[in-house]
Design an enzyme around this catalytic site. Structure first.
Site, PDB file in Angstrom:
ATOM      1  N   THR A   1       0.754  -1.282   0.042  1.00 30.31           N
ATOM      2  CA  THR A   1      -0.049  -0.007  -0.003  1.00 30.31           C
ATOM      3  C   THR A   1       0.938   1.265   0.029  1.00 30.31           C
ATOM      4  O   THR A   1       1.152   2.002   0.986  1.00 30.31           O
ATOM      5  CB  THR A   1      -0.895   0.300   1.164  1.00 30.31           C
ATOM      6  OG1 THR A   1      -1.620  -0.913   1.486  1.00 30.31           O
ATOM      7  CG2 THR A   1      -1.801   1.269   1.017  1.00 30.31           C
TER       8      THR A   1
ATOM      9  N   GLU B   1       3.785   0.304  10.326  1.00 29.87           N
ATOM     10  CA  GLU B   1       2.743   0.262  11.530  1.00 29.87           C
ATOM     11  C   GLU B   1       3.062  -0.628  12.791  1.00 29.87           C
ATOM     12  O   GLU B   1       3.316  -1.865  12.524  1.00 29.87           O
ATOM     13  CB  GLU B   1       1.580  -0.493  10.878  1.00 29.87           C
ATOM     14  CG  GLU B   1       0.700   0.651   9.948  1.00 29.87           C
ATOM     15  CD  GLU B   1      -0.258   0.006   9.274  1.00 29.87           C
ATOM     16  OE1 GLU B   1      -0.353  -1.154   9.300  1.00 29.87           O
ATOM     17  OE2 GLU B   1      -1.217   0.768   8.559  1.00 29.87           O
TER      18      GLU B   1
ATOM     19  N   ASN C   1      -3.966  -2.507  13.382  1.00 29.37           N
ATOM     20  CA  ASN C   1      -4.449  -3.363  12.263  1.00 29.37           C
ATOM     21  C   ASN C   1      -6.006  -4.102  12.683  1.00 29.37           C
ATOM     22  O   ASN C   1      -6.436  -4.530  11.740  1.00 29.37           O
ATOM     23  CB  ASN C   1      -3.456  -4.243  11.662  1.00 29.37           C
ATOM     24  CG  ASN C   1      -2.560  -3.544  10.754  1.00 29.37           C
ATOM     25  OD1 ASN C   1      -2.901  -2.645   9.905  1.00 29.37           O
ATOM     26  ND2 ASN C   1      -1.397  -3.655  10.864  1.00 29.37           N
TER      27      ASN C   1
END
Lengths: 383, 383
Positions: free
Chosen positions: B179, B259, B378
């Protein structure tokens, strides 16, 4: 009664001091016959532990008299000293049970890269041989536990004969076996070839379709031993179905005890052009960390499902794929379908269904969510 | 100055209201020429978002006049309505910048399976066109952020010409893009073929070797636009090296902002028989959840490294493999080597080195540890 549910078997589980916890860590299962037919499947990992390379040789001739198992150490990447440990412990178990080392399977589980304490292990084998009993199955099942929170046992069977088994494993459940030791015993009178055929068919659709965390162990072993003590020779279909049912039962027990998991996820792939396509798509979904986190958060994030499907070479048209969570078809033909608010997460079981609209095959892969507890447990395992 | 470091470009970033946070979410980068050469690489995911399928067509002829980017929605799995949104926004941007829609690349990032608010998007395009400025690079870099904690910008170049760029991405960084949206601009006078060759060479050893969490996005785009405004045509080698250095810089910025990650891990595979073997082994290690948890726990668990190596088809002998953590060779020839207590984890960088002893090739794959924060972030992304 697990591995002693079938007649012709004795088992035991004892404390040898391999585990720091002081819990039982050595198990022995002996086949008293009259038959000693056996078959096994092992990890597909190319880095195999010493007990696996040893046991592959033992099983090759279709005869196994006993299996020695230990937790508290995988005896993997331990060099020539580690191989000697396997050999000496098999010799010792053989001597105490009146057989030859070449008919003794050895299974180990625990941390990789550490030597087992040979003195403790051999003393444990002595104690285990002394403790062998016709009702020793449950003790054996407890002695092979590592991070398992409970022993796994199951029984299945037919008219006058049974198949019983025990399993351990709570992580690394993939693919093609996992840090998973499984011993199945039967008093049916079946030859080694029948054992092999039934066992491979059973593992292909059960243990091989568990994919807890995508990691493949170095020590996995699934062993089936037949004593023939019932004197009954069931039809192949009856026998194979009992073995399959037993494996399916144990596989679900492994899944529901996976390290740190909050949800058990059944990923059902339908409309696949081939079984292999179904397996590939199911595995890709089962290995998406993003999706597994979403399930932990009880979020029906179907975009992460399709993103995983798109990494495969399976036959499908992205604009034809449907995705359901808990029976709610949130994606229809690659577009938003029913509202995701309709999806209810009640309890531990989660169902994800993907229709590829590409053929007649269906496959289910089982996995778990990725949780904070999984990370905690696996960041502190060896320390 | 990112995408406006090179002369011949204007850029902007504005608030269109696509993001609930109220942060900037629409960016525009315009190439004022005189040249409009361009090349791009896109996600290898077979489930591609509408902006990707659109942009593949735009780039096919080697000319791009502008790129419109939005955060706050991936416009993926949004059916014919979603495709119309791409088309209309490209038309609108083209009209406002005096070009044709067929020369406008579109990039989107955010949640999959949700429609973008077309009115807000088109109003955002109007605002972005009005805000275009020769120093607008930083504003554009901020507008494409999603879970990124900071904008990513870099500049490289030679004598009288530069390459500048911006990137976004903080998860799903694998394989073959993630992404991840990257826009590179240069004022070097290079043709589309040169752009394509240099960009593919650069991404192969930079972005393609990031594997943050094993997940592959549906929207990844890396675009390179050349204005020729410097009037200088560098040698291919000089140009390619500048593009590579820029991509390497941005890739490391993506990695260090992944992340929830606590550690950046360089998995160096040496002694591989082929580059592909090295990539396969590096990726298998980088995708082991068990190993990634161990690194989070600062545990040099080399058994989990070898277990991952063993899942590949690469050429190696398990009894020849060495593994080092932080320069300490904890595994030598498949056996315990130096004591694992010697391994020190100081700071964010972790080095794992695997020597396959099978050939001359070396490959480095970059990944992150698997942390409690990753799971938190997430599991709550779309809710």
């Amino acid at each position: 009664m697990s591995v002693t549910a079938a007649s012709g078997f004795r088992a035991s589980g004892v404390v040898a001091g391999l585990k720091a916890s002081g819990n039982a860590d050595v198990a022995l299962v002996v086949n008293d016959g009259p038959s000693h037919a056996a078959a096994a499947v092992f990890t597909a990992n190319r880095c195999k532990a010493h007990p696996v390379t040893w046991s592959q040789q033992v099983v090759a001739d279709g005869r196994v008299d006993a299996v020695l198992l230990n937790s508290g150490g995988a005896n993997c990447y331990t060099g020539s000293q580690g191989f000697l440990t396997v050999h000496r412990s098999a010799e010792h178990a053989a001597q105490l049970t009146g057989t030859s080392a070449g008919d003794v399977v050895v299974c180990s589980t625990g941390l990789i890269g550490e030597q087992l304490d040979t003195d403790r292990l051999l003393a444990g084998v002595t104690a285990a041989a002394q403790a062998l009993a016709a009702d020793g199955g449950p003790a054996a099942a407890r002695a092979i536990m590592t991070t398992d929170t409970r022993p796994k046992e199951a029984v299945a069977g037919g008219d006058g004969w049974v198949v019983g088994g025990m399993a351990k494993g709570a992580g690394m459940l993939a693919p093609a076996l996992a840090t998973m030791l499984v011993v199945l015993t039967t008093d049916a009178d079946v030859d080694a070839e029948t054992c092999d055929r039934a066992l491979r068919a059973a593992t292909r659709t059960t243990f091989d379709r568990l994919d807890s965390d995508g990691c493949m162990s170095t020590n996995d072993t699934v062993l089936l031993m037949a004593s023939g003590a019932s004197g009954i020779s069931p039809s192949y279909d009856d026998f194979a179905e009992a073995v399959r049912a037993l494996c399916a039962d144990l596989a679900q027990q492994l899944l529901s005890d996976a390290e740190g998991a909050k949800h058990d996820i059944a990923v059902e792939v339908v409309g696949a052009a081939s079984e292999q396509d179904g397996v590939d798509v199911g595995r890709a979904i089962a290995r998406s960390n993003l999706l597994k986190c979403a399930i932990y958060g009880e979020d029906p994030n179907w975009g992460r499902v399709l993103a995983a499907v798109g990494t495969t070479q399976a036959q499908f048209d992205p604009q034809q794929v449907d995705v359901s969570f808990q029976g709610v078809k949130v994606c229809v033909a690659g577009e938003p379908g029913e509202p995701r608010d309709l999806v209810r997460f009640d309890g531990r079981d989660v169902s994800i269904r993907v229709d590829l609209h590409a053929g007649p095959e269906s496959v289910t892969i089982w996995t778990n969510d990725l949780t904070v507890d999984y990370v905690h447990e696996n960041s502190a395992y060896s320390t």
